[in-house]
Design a protein around this motif. Structure first.
Motif, PDB file in Angstrom:
ATOM      1  N   ILE A  51       5.916   7.761  -6.864  1.00 49.84           N
ATOM      2  CA  ILE A  51       4.624   7.619  -7.543  1.00 49.84           C
ATOM      3  C   ILE A  51       4.777   6.928  -8.897  1.00 49.84           C
ATOM      4  CG2 ILE A  51       3.632   9.614  -6.377  1.00 49.84           C
ATOM      5  CD1 ILE A  51       4.150  11.256  -8.902  1.00 49.84           C
ATOM      6  N   ARG A  52       6.023   6.881  -9.411  1.00 54.20           N
ATOM      7  CA  ARG A  52       6.238   6.200 -10.690  1.00 54.20           C
ATOM      8  C   ARG A  52       6.041   4.692 -10.577  1.00 54.20           C
ATOM      9  NH1 ARG A  52      12.104   8.511 -12.062  1.00 54.20           N
ATOM     10  NH2 ARG A  52      12.258   7.952  -9.840  1.00 54.20           N
ATOM     11  N   ASN A  53       6.053   4.203  -9.340  1.00 49.58           N
ATOM     12  CA  ASN A  53       5.901   2.762  -9.136  1.00 49.58           C
ATOM     13  C   ASN A  53       4.465   2.357  -8.791  1.00 49.58           C
ATOM     14  OD1 ASN A  53       8.635   2.294  -9.586  1.00 49.58           O
ATOM     15  ND2 ASN A  53       9.159   2.605  -7.425  1.00 49.58           N
ATOM     16  N   ILE A  54       3.503   3.267  -8.961  1.00 50.15           N
ATOM     17  CA  ILE A  54       2.113   2.932  -8.645  1.00 50.15           C
ATOM     18  C   ILE A  54       1.620   1.826  -9.580  1.00 50.15           C
ATOM     19  CG2 ILE A  54      -0.272   3.782  -8.669  1.00 50.15           C
ATOM     20  CD1 ILE A  54       0.786   6.477  -7.760  1.00 50.15           C
ATOM     21  N   ASN A  55       1.022   0.810  -9.009  1.00 50.86           N
ATOM     22  CA  ASN A  55       0.445  -0.294  -9.768  1.00 50.86           C
ATOM     23  C   ASN A  55      -1.066  -0.017  -9.900  1.00 50.86           C
ATOM     24  OD1 ASN A  55      -0.765  -2.802 -10.508  1.00 50.86           O
ATOM     25  ND2 ASN A  55       1.088  -3.868  -9.816  1.00 50.86           N
ATOM     26  N   TRP A  56      -1.470   0.440 -11.088  1.00 52.74           N
ATOM     27  CA  TRP A  56      -2.856   0.887 -11.254  1.00 52.74           C
ATOM     28  C   TRP A  56      -3.848  -0.267 -11.230  1.00 52.74           C
ATOM     29  CZ3 TRP A  56      -3.522   5.705 -10.242  1.00 52.74           C
ATOM     30  CH2 TRP A  56      -2.493   6.621 -10.505  1.00 52.74           C
ATOM     31  N   GLU A  68       0.834  -1.196   0.000  1.00 52.84           N
ATOM     32  CA  GLU A  68       0.000   0.000   0.000  1.00 52.84           C
ATOM     33  C   GLU A  68       0.869   1.246   0.000  1.00 52.84           C
ATOM     34  OE1 GLU A  68      -3.685   1.893   2.596  1.00 52.84           O
ATOM     35  OE2 GLU A  68      -3.169  -0.238   2.756  1.00 52.84           O
ATOM     36  N   TYR A  69       0.451   2.239  -0.745  1.00 51.58           N
ATOM     37  CA  TYR A  69       1.218   3.470  -0.873  1.00 51.58           C
ATOM     38  C   TYR A  69       1.252   4.218   0.455  1.00 51.58           C
ATOM     39  CZ  TYR A  69       2.454   8.226  -2.273  1.00 51.58           C
ATOM     40  OH  TYR A  69       3.046   9.455  -2.371  1.00 51.58           O
ATOM     41  N   VAL A  70       2.459   4.698   0.798  1.00 49.38           N
ATOM     42  CA  VAL A  70       2.611   5.587   1.957  1.00 49.38           C
ATOM     43  C   VAL A  70       3.383   6.811   1.485  1.00 49.38           C
ATOM     44  CG1 VAL A  70       2.563   3.748   3.689  1.00 49.38           C
ATOM     45  CG2 VAL A  70       4.751   4.422   2.683  1.00 49.38           C
ATOM     46  N   ALA A  71       3.245   7.896   2.214  1.00 51.04           N
ATOM     47  CA  ALA A  71       3.919   9.137   1.840  1.00 51.04           C
ATOM     48  C   ALA A  71       5.414   8.905   1.711  1.00 51.04           C
ATOM     49  CB  ALA A  71       3.630  10.224   2.886  1.00 51.04           C
ATOM     50  N   GLY A  72       5.968   9.364   0.606  1.00 50.26           N
ATOM     51  CA  GLY A  72       7.396   9.186   0.376  1.00 50.26           C
ATOM     52  C   GLY A  72       7.704   8.151  -0.678  1.00 50.26           C
ATOM     53  N   HIS A 126      -7.368   1.254  -2.990  1.00 52.81           N
ATOM     54  CA  HIS A 126      -6.303   1.998  -2.300  1.00 52.81           C
ATOM     55  C   HIS A 126      -5.128   2.103  -3.252  1.00 52.81           C
ATOM     56  CE1 HIS A 126      -8.265   1.826   1.627  1.00 52.81           C
ATOM     57  NE2 HIS A 126      -8.515   0.531   1.405  1.00 52.81           N
ATOM     58  N   LEU A 127      -4.364   3.167  -3.101  1.00 54.18           N
ATOM     59  CA  LEU A 127      -3.167   3.303  -3.927  1.00 54.18           C
ATOM     60  C   LEU A 127      -2.160   2.211  -3.562  1.00 54.18           C
ATOM     61  CD1 LEU A 127      -2.349   7.129  -4.225  1.00 54.18           C
ATOM     62  CD2 LEU A 127      -2.905   5.533  -6.074  1.00 54.18           C
TER      63      LEU A 127
END
Length: 402
Positions: A172-177, A165-169, A185-186
């Motif tokens: 964003i290029r590694n987001i799995n859409w 799960e995405y956390v601050a820091g 959730h991101l």
């Protein structure tokens, strides 16, 4: 007359018992070069009285022991284990001869000699006893004692580790859409440093590696370090390999991470010797370019005594470093340090000290020259070679240079 009677009585005490003193030697299957190897003698007193025993073991000629003996005392019917250590300094077969036991009664006028046929040949391999020792150093907090600590890097290499799960820091290029759409959730892809990278130990078997320090040649120090670093590389999920070179490249073990790899490397290292020739670095470059296609870490064990010696080979080293991560490992002359530490009181001593300082300074200049051309280097005392090589490998892994 009394002396004759006592003498005869002493003979009867020792020889009336046919068994006398029994002894056997327990040897390891193989010796570890440059290490203290434990030898055990099991001795049993078959007499019904306290006896004094002198043990003379016929050790291999490589040790050059002329007066080796062990003295001990045994109680009646006592069985005792006696241990001693030997430190071999050259690889090969070590032939142990007979075990000679000299037993004396409490009277002590004579000694009965018994010889036990325990002849056996034991191979002396590169220092496998160091494997567990340095493996412990490399995989525990003991690394901090050597100026390093474990670093787990989350990089952008091609080796995928997990989706989290995405956390601050997070990048964003590694987001799995796709995962984000399913979970509401991101979610991001997490990567780790690429594993299974080829690590090659390259050993120079030319005449420069024949120089001895503390009874071991530079070649044997390099061989022992190669065995240890190969083991650690495999434990770190990398591929370990090796080869030697002088007039040509030989003893090649292709970098792999299989169960039998360490045994293959050990057997290959056992048979390596110097050929007293001038090492051909041009041939080394050609063979490396031809046979190693993937970018690899090359740990090159050699020795340069002067800056001129380096300059003759520098263009080949630069050519290798363009394709691979090259680390040149060469040696301090520790004998020169003893000369530098001694006060100079005569003209001859002043001359010797000046020459020693020149050679020590040239070694430092070699390090600077290699750094100037982007080539990593290790200048080390022979006895510190293994630790310094491990630290350099861990530093390269931690910094993600490979």
């Amino acid at each position: 007359m009394i002396l004759i009677v006592v003498f005869i009585f002493d003979i009867l005490l020792l020889y009336i018992n046919k068994l006398g003193t029994q002894a056997t030697r327990v040897l390891p299957e193989k010796l570890s070069n440059g290490d203290e190897n434990n030898i055990e003698i099991i001795i049993t007193n078959r007499y019904q009285f306290r006896s004094k025993v002198h043990i003379i073991d016929e050790l291999p000629i490589q040790f050059q022991y002329r007066d080796f003996q062990i003295a001990t005392t045994l109680k009646a019917s006592q069985k005792k284990k006696i241990n001693y250590t030997v430190r071999p300094t050259e690889r090969g077969e070590f032939h142990f001869g007979n075990l000679n036991i000299f037993t004396s009664s409490p009277i002590g006028l004579i000694a009965r000699r018994q010889q036990f046929s325990t002849e056996v040949s034991v191979p002396n391999y590169p220092s496998f006893l160091q494997l567990k020792k340095y493996e412990f150093i490399a995989f525990t907090n003991k690394l901090k004692l050597y100026g390093l600590k474990k670093i787990r890097r989350i990089g952008h290499t091609l080796e995928f580790e997990q989706i989290k799960e995405y956390v601050a820091g997070d990048d964003i290029r590694n987001i799995n859409w796709k995962a984000t759409a399913k979970s509401n959730h991101l979610m991001v892809n997490q990567y780790q440093d690429e594993k299974s990278q080829p690590i090659y130990s390259v050993i120079d078997t030319g005449r420069v590696m024949k120089m001895p320090f503390k009874e071991l040649s530079l070649l044997d120090y390099a061989i022992n370090a190669t065995l240890v670093i190969s083991n650690i590389a495999i434990k770190k999920q990398d591929k370990a390999g090796m080869f030697t070179f002088s007039r040509k490249v030989e003893n090649t073990v292709v970098a792999q991470r299989r169960k039998s790899q360490m045994n293959l490397i050990l057997e290959t290292l056992y048979n390596i010797n110097t050929d007293f020739a001038e090492s051909d670095f041009a041939r080394l470059y050609i063979d490396v370019k031809r046979s190693i296609s993937h970018r690899s870490l090359l740990l090159l064990y050699t020795n340069f005594e002067t800056l001129d010696a380096l300059h003759r080979q520098l263009r080949y080293l630069q050519a290798i470093a363009k394709t691979h991560l090259l680390v040149i490992i060469f040696f301090e002359n520790t004998e020169l340090q003893h000369i530098l530490e001694q006060p100079a009181v005569s003209t001859r001593q002043i001359f010797e000290k000046t020459i020693a300082e020149k050679f020590v300074y040239e070694k430092k200049m070699i390090v600077n020259e290699l750094n100037k051309h982007g080539i990593h280097s290790i200048l080390t005392a022979p006895e510190d070679l293994t630790v310094n090589t491990i630290n350099k490998y861990l530093e390269i892994k931690a910094r993600g240079l490979l």
